[in-house]
Each structure stands twice: as structure tokens, then as C-alpha cells.
Design an enzyme around this catalytic site. Structure first.
Site, mmCIF file in Angstrom:
data_model
loop_
_atom_site.group_PDB
_atom_site.id
_atom_site.type_symbol
_atom_site.label_atom_id
_atom_site.label_comp_id
_atom_site.label_asym_id
_atom_site.label_seq_id
_atom_site.Cartn_x
_atom_site.Cartn_y
_atom_site.Cartn_z
ATOM 1 N N LYS A 198 41.847 34.853 26.623
ATOM 2 C CA LYS A 198 40.592 34.816 25.867
ATOM 3 C C LYS A 198 40.506 36.007 24.919
ATOM 4 C CE LYS A 198 36.355 36.453 26.192
ATOM 5 N NZ LYS A 198 35.906 36.504 24.801
ATOM 6 N N GLU A 272 42.767 47.939 31.870
ATOM 7 C CA GLU A 272 42.978 49.053 30.932
ATOM 8 C C GLU A 272 41.625 49.282 30.277
ATOM 9 O OE1 GLU A 272 43.070 50.865 27.872
ATOM 10 O OE2 GLU A 272 44.541 49.538 26.931
ATOM 11 N N CYS A 306 41.242 52.993 22.635
ATOM 12 C CA CYS A 306 40.903 53.437 23.984
ATOM 13 C C CYS A 306 41.450 54.839 24.225
ATOM 14 C CB CYS A 306 41.414 52.453 25.005
ATOM 15 S SG CYS A 306 43.015 51.807 24.610
ATOM 16 N N GLU A 406 32.207 57.237 26.291
ATOM 17 C CA GLU A 406 33.104 56.743 25.246
ATOM 18 C C GLU A 406 32.259 56.199 24.087
ATOM 19 O OE1 GLU A 406 35.393 53.065 26.003
ATOM 20 O OE2 GLU A 406 37.107 54.157 25.183
HETATM 21 P P1 NAP Z 1 33.817 44.385 26.431
HETATM 22 O O1 NAP Z 1 32.492 43.738 26.604
HETATM 23 O O2 NAP Z 1 34.418 45.116 27.552
HETATM 24 O O3 NAP Z 1 34.803 43.217 25.922
HETATM 25 C C1 NAP Z 1 36.163 43.113 26.175
HETATM 26 C C2 NAP Z 1 36.518 41.662 26.497
HETATM 27 O O4 NAP Z 1 35.890 41.248 27.720
HETATM 28 C C3 NAP Z 1 36.039 40.653 25.459
HETATM 29 O O5 NAP Z 1 36.954 39.605 25.335
HETATM 30 C C4 NAP Z 1 34.745 40.175 26.077
HETATM 31 O O6 NAP Z 1 34.283 38.953 25.593
HETATM 32 C C5 NAP Z 1 35.117 40.070 27.521
HETATM 33 N N1 NAP Z 1 33.979 40.084 28.441
HETATM 34 C C6 NAP Z 1 32.732 40.579 28.243
HETATM 35 N N2 NAP Z 1 31.989 40.450 29.350
HETATM 36 C C7 NAP Z 1 32.775 39.857 30.287
HETATM 37 C C8 NAP Z 1 32.596 39.480 31.648
HETATM 38 N N3 NAP Z 1 31.441 39.692 32.285
HETATM 39 N N4 NAP Z 1 33.634 38.922 32.300
HETATM 40 C C9 NAP Z 1 34.817 38.726 31.690
HETATM 41 N N5 NAP Z 1 35.044 39.047 30.405
HETATM 42 C C10 NAP Z 1 34.049 39.624 29.710
HETATM 43 O O7 NAP Z 1 33.759 45.353 25.201
HETATM 44 P P2 NAP Z 1 32.755 45.277 23.954
HETATM 45 O O8 NAP Z 1 31.381 44.864 24.382
HETATM 46 O O9 NAP Z 1 33.399 44.448 22.933
HETATM 47 O O10 NAP Z 1 32.723 46.790 23.493
HETATM 48 C C11 NAP Z 1 31.830 47.664 24.143
HETATM 49 C C12 NAP Z 1 32.477 48.992 24.418
HETATM 50 O O11 NAP Z 1 33.607 48.808 25.266
HETATM 51 C C13 NAP Z 1 33.056 49.690 23.203
HETATM 52 O O12 NAP Z 1 32.115 50.353 22.480
HETATM 53 C C14 NAP Z 1 34.049 50.599 23.864
HETATM 54 O O13 NAP Z 1 33.424 51.736 24.364
HETATM 55 C C15 NAP Z 1 34.586 49.778 24.987
HETATM 56 N N6 NAP Z 1 35.851 49.103 24.613
HETATM 57 C C16 NAP Z 1 36.998 49.624 25.090
HETATM 58 C C17 NAP Z 1 38.208 49.039 24.721
HETATM 59 C C18 NAP Z 1 39.509 49.569 25.217
HETATM 60 O O14 NAP Z 1 40.530 49.276 24.621
HETATM 61 N N7 NAP Z 1 39.544 50.291 26.304
HETATM 62 C C19 NAP Z 1 38.224 47.949 23.881
HETATM 63 C C20 NAP Z 1 37.023 47.414 23.427
HETATM 64 C C21 NAP Z 1 35.845 48.014 23.799
HETATM 65 P P3 NAP Z 1 33.324 38.966 24.303
HETATM 66 O O15 NAP Z 1 34.168 39.419 23.181
HETATM 67 O O16 NAP Z 1 32.903 37.566 24.175
HETATM 68 O O17 NAP Z 1 32.207 39.921 24.614
#
Ligand code: NAP
Ligand code: MG
Length: 503
Positions: A198, A272, A306, A406
Site C-alpha cells: 500500500k 522503520e 527519517c 520529529e
Molecule cells: P503515517 O501516517 O505514518 O503514514 C505512513 C503509511 O502508513 C501510509 O501509507 C499511511 O497511509 C499508512 N497508515 C496510516 N495509518 C495507518 C494505520 N492505522 N494502519 C496501517 N497503515 C496506516 O505518516 P504520515 O501521516 O504520512 O506523516 C506523519 C508524520 O510521520 C510525518 O510528519 C513524519 O514525522 C512521520 N513520517 C516518517 C516517515 C519515515 O520515513 N520514518 C515517513 C513518513 C512520515 P495514508 O498515506 O493513507 O495515511
């Protein structure tokens, strides 16, 4: 260059955006079972690029079923490892052939400068698939000498097999959409698993384009399935009773949800997650290299890494000079649309991310940290995009929100330090442990600090250096399991022990 004069994408990219987008399930390009779609935006203007299927739990079910059938009884399980390797190599070739289109799609969808998508995202993707193409033929078990003290005189032959996990769910973020898919897919396929992936809702396009290539590379139907959607789509995948393993890259908050969802069938999990990685600069560092390196550590990919070097700790003797130099570099970064050739930093990925980062900046100001540069949006022609200017804060205190959490944006927080003993503890003063960098010309100091830091990667006189052969992953709340390298095989294989008694 203003947003209005930004170069047009190539015709093939425009054609791709104009065609109906489909998911990939069991080798077929399909709509969501509900028929629903959602809009995908270009963050440089917030205009709609296209619509993609909004996959739900019914689609996850279909995809998991297809992966299960492919894994248990399809042609995939009868292939030799050499054939699997060739398919991965062919996939790499195909991505390389279409490299420019992938780079443009990545820029349009994510906002990153086209020069970066061309120089980093796409070549790293190609190289990564080639690495795992080679590794497919080198996965092996071992033979073991066993004694079995309660069976005196008996003779045994003990060997291990490294078998694939089975059906693997992979959930990826938006910061490097194609590359994050690649980090997950390469090793999973090399090890013989079948996958349901996904992509992030903000950036599904390059992965949907990649979906065109699996059949051409020779992968049988159902081996790779792509389901675009929202958090509930990811939640359905991570909770699915017929998924053997889930791999996730994203926020620590969602990482917790994944672990909880995995409990039902005790599926294997690798995570990760986020980071608050320190960059530590000693007074004996080459100041030119360190200033450029520290700026690159935070501003590369707009801080949406990240492993971003988001916490700068500088020895007090060179603090003023280094902060001045890094701030000067931040001021000179050319912010603009990713498609524009002059752009060095594009918009953040979405309005939500822009707002999130601006909220962090406001909290830093109200907590009494001082903004040296940035802290705002560029405005003007860029008003409609998700831009945030490169920002440097100083006079930060360890308990401030901007120091603890972060931000995932182009925001650096800087503070001075006094001695080596203190700095290891300061570097480790975070719930995260993904990465760190140390800047010094003293080899002893470099080794000492590298050993002392609780981080999955420590860079010395560099930052954000990635390679398919180098393991990457977190200590502490940055997750568990390693992506890339031979170590990633641990996430995607299980060990079977076979004991034969020789009579
Ligand atoms: P996120 O919510 O953690 O999203 C990452 C992935 O998980 C997306 O594909 C997301 O789908 C999916 N997801 C969301 N809620 C889920 C759940 N309950 N169960 C399973 N999968 C789920 O990250 P974000 O909201 O896009 O970003 C928020 C913050 O996360 C950023 O500001 C940053 O601090 C952190 N982040 C960290 C990384 C990293 O590489 N470590 C990458 C991205 C973000 P959707 O796209 O549909 O929400
Ligand atoms: Mg987008």
C-alpha cells in the site's frame, strides 16, 4: 522561475496522468471494489494531478487471496532462485529505461526537485533491485554438527533451510515513494515471498506506474499486488489474518498501531519509524565540509527524511561560526517548484505537512527559541504551494517540543556543547535512534562517539549516505528490523531446521 513558467512534464507522463488509474490485483489492473477514487495533488500548486482508486478492506482481501494463491500453488513457488533473480534484474532494466518518466512522476507527486529524483531516487531504485537480483541466488541455510547427548552412538545430519515468510504486507510513506517501495519489494521478492503493498495516499503514482512493469519483467500474477488507499486500507492489511508478515515505514505513532494490529495472528513485524538524528560537530572538523554537510543533512529532501540530521550539536568554540555558515547556506537554497531546473528545494508533500511544520515553528518561537533564518513560507508566486523556507533555530533547550519531536520538514535546531563525555549523552537524549553523524578530523574521537551513540547508522564526516549493501534501521523507538543489505533477509525469511538420523 515562477510557478507559472515551470516546464511541462513529458508527454508520456501527461498521458499517464490522463488515463484512468488502476490498482494491481492478481495481475489485473482494477478499480476499487467500491468504485471510489480520491484526488492526488501536485504540492507545488495544490492542483489535482489525477484520481486513483480508493482501495478498502474488500480490495485488501482480494489482494491477499491472490498473493496466497500465488505463494502456495502458482508458478512462482516452482521457479528457481536464478529465475527470480533474473526477473528482479529485468525489473531494474525496465525502470532504468523509463527512468525519466519515473523521475518526473516522483517530482510532480512528491514535490522534490527533478534533479534529485533523477540523480538519487531513480538510480538508487535501479541499483537496489539489481543488488537483490544478485542476492536471490545467495540465500542459503547451513549444516550443523549436533551431539544429542541422550542418544549416544547415534548419527545425525542437521541442516537449516531459509524459507520465505509467505504473504507479506508492506505499507510505505510519501517521502521517497518509489525508493521506499523498492526497499520493501526487492528483498521480499528475492526471498520468494508474495506481496501486497500500500503506497501513501499523498504519493501513489510512481508505484502505480511501477505496477505496469511486473508482468513485463516476468513476475507471475498475484506475486505483487498494489492497493492504493487511506489509513484504513493499511489497517486492514496489517490486521489481516492471512498475512504472515507486515513491514512498515512511517510515523512512530502508526508503528504502534501496526504492532497492535499484528497481534491477532501474531504476524511478523518490521518497523522503520521516525528519528531526531543528531549531527555532532567537533572543533577540529573541517569547517567547510561540516557546514555544507550539516546543511545537507537537514535540508536534503526538504527535511522529509527519517534520517534527517535535525538536531545540530556544535562545540562551543566553533558554534557561532558554524551556525552563521549553515544559516547562510539555508538562506541561499533556491526554493521553487520541483519541475523547475533551478530549484534546490521544492514544496513539502501536502498542505497538512506544511501546516504541521509551521505549527512546530510556532511552538519553537513561543518556547523562546530564536529563528536565525526562515520560519515562514516564501509567499508570492509560491503562495498556493506547500512551501516552507529552510529554517534554522538556535538557543534551543533540550525539553522544547522542536528538540524532542520529529518535525519532518526543513527545520534545524541548534545548540552548543562542551566536552566529548557530555556529547554522547546529549546525542542519545531522544526516544529515537535511527541515525547520527559525527564531524571531526580526530579518528579516535570519531570511533569513540560512533560506538557511544545509540543509532542504527552513524555517519562520520558525511550524512544521508545510503547503499543497497548497507543496512538501515532503528534503535529504540525508531523501530526494529533492518532494511537493505543482507540483513533485510532476516525480515523476510524464516529458518527451518531439518534433522536426519542416519541409521
Ligand atoms: P503515517 O501516517 O505514518 O503514514 C505512513 C503509511 O502508513 C501510509 O501509507 C499511511 O497511509 C499508512 N497508515 C496510516 N495509518 C495507518 C494505520 N492505522 N494502519 C496501517 N497503515 C496506516 O505518516 P504520515 O501521516 O504520512 O506523516 C506523519 C508524520 O510521520 C510525518 O510528519 C513524519 O514525522 C512521520 N513520517 C516518517 C516517515 C519515515 O520515513 N520514518 C515517513 C513518513 C512520515 P495514508 O498515506 O493513507 O495515511
Ligand atoms: Mg501528491
Amino acid at each position: 522561475m515562477s510557478a507559472s513558467t515551470t516546464p511541462e512534464p513529458a508527454k508520456e507522463v501527461r498521458d499517464f496522468l490522463n488515463q484512468p488509474q488502476k490498482m494491481l490485483i492478481n495481475g489485473k489492473r482494477v478499480d476499487a471494489a467500491s468504485g471510489e477514487t480520491f484526488e492526488v495533488y501536485d504540492p507545488s500548486t495544490n492542483s489535482v494531478l489525477t484520481r486513483v482508486p480508493k482501495g478498502g478492506s474488500e480490495d485488501i482481501d482480494r489482494a491477499v487471496q491472490a498473493a496466497r494463491t500465488a505463494f502456495e500453488s502458482g508458478p512462482w513457488c516452482k521457479l528457481t532462485v536464478s529465475e527470480r533473480g533474473k526477473m528482479l534484474w529485468k525489473l531494474a532494466d525496465l525502470i532504468e529505461q523509463h527512468g525519466e518518466k519515473f523521475a518526473q512522476l516522483e517530482t510532480l507527486d512528491n514535490g522534490k526537485p527533478l534533479a534529485i529524483a533523477r540523480a538519487a531516487d531513480v538510480p538508487l531504485t535501479v541499483d537496489h533491485f539489481r543488488y537483490y537480483a544478485g542476492l536471490a541466488t545467495k540465500i542459503h541455510g547451513e549444516t550443523l554438527d549436533i551431539s544429542v547427548p541422550y542418544a549416544p552412538g547415534a548419527s545425525f545430519f542437521d541442516f537449516t533451510l531459509r524459507e520465505p515468510m509467505g504473504v507479506v504486507g508492506q505499507i510505505i510513506p510519501w517521502n521517497f515513494p518509489l525508493l521506499m517501495a523498492t526497499w520493501k519489494l526487492g528483498v521480499a521478492l528475492a526471498a520468494g515471498n508474495c506481496v501486497v503493498l500500500k503506497p501513501a495516499e499523498q504519493t501513489p503514482l510512481s508505484v502505480l506506474r511501477l505496477a505496469d512493469l511486473f508482468a513485463e519483467a516476468g513476475f507471475p500474477d498475484g506475486v505483487v499486488n498494489i492497493v492504493s488507499g487511506f489509513p484504513d486500507t493499511g489497517a486492514a492489511l496489517s490486521a489481516h489474518a492471512d498475512v504472515d508478515k507486515v513491514a512498515f515505514t512511517g510515523s512512530t505513532e502508526v508503528g504502534h498501531e501496526i504492532v497492535k494490529a499484528s497481534a491477532g495472528n501474531l504476524k511478523r513485524v518490521s518497523l522503520e519509524l521516525g528519528g531526531k538524528s543528531p549531527t555532532i560537530v567537533f572543533p577540529d572538523a573541517d569547517i567547510d565540509i561540516a557546514a555544507a554537510g550539516v546543511a545537507g543533512a537537514i535540508f536534503f529532501n526538504h527535511g522529509q527524511c527519517c534520517a534527517a540530521g535535525s538536531r545540530l550539536l556544535v562545540h562551543k568554540n566553533i558554534y557561532e561560526e558554524l551556525i552563521d555558515r549553515v544559516s547562510e547556506q539555508a538562506k541561499n537554497i533556491k526554493v521553487g517548484p520541483g519541475m523547475s531546473p533551478e530549484t534546490e528545494m521544492g514544496p513539502l508533500v501536502s498542505i497538512e505537512q506544511q501546516e504541521r511544520v509551521l505549527n512546530f515553528i510556532r511552538s519553537g518561537e513561543s518556547d523562546g527559541a530564536r529563528i536565525i533564518t526562515g520560519g515562514n513560507t516564501p509567499g508570492g508566486d509560491m503562495e498556493s504551494g506547500c512551501y516552507v523556507n529552510p529554517t534554522v533555530f538556535e538557543k534551543v533547550q533540550p525539553d522544547m517540543k522542536i528538540v524532542r519531536e520529529e518535525i519532518f520538514g526543513p527545520v534545524l535546531v541548534a545548540a552548543p556543547f562542551d566536552d566529548v563525555e557530555e556529547i554522547i549523552a546529549r546525542g542519545n537524549d531522544t526516544p529515537y535512534g535511527l541515525a547520527a553523524s559525527v564531524w571531526t578530523r580526530d579518528i579516535n574521537k570519531a570511533h569513540k562517539v560512533a560506538r557511544g551513540l545509540k543509532a542504527g547508522t552513524v555517519w562520520v564526516n558525511c550524512h544521508n549516505i545510503f547503499d543497497a549493501n548497507a543496512p538501515f534501521g532503528g534503535y529504540k523507538m525508531s523501530g526494529y528490523g533492518r532494511d537493505m543489505s543482507i540483513h533485510a533477509l532476516e525480515n523476510y525469511t524464516q529458518v527451518k531446521n531439518v534433522i536426519v538420523q542416519i541409521h
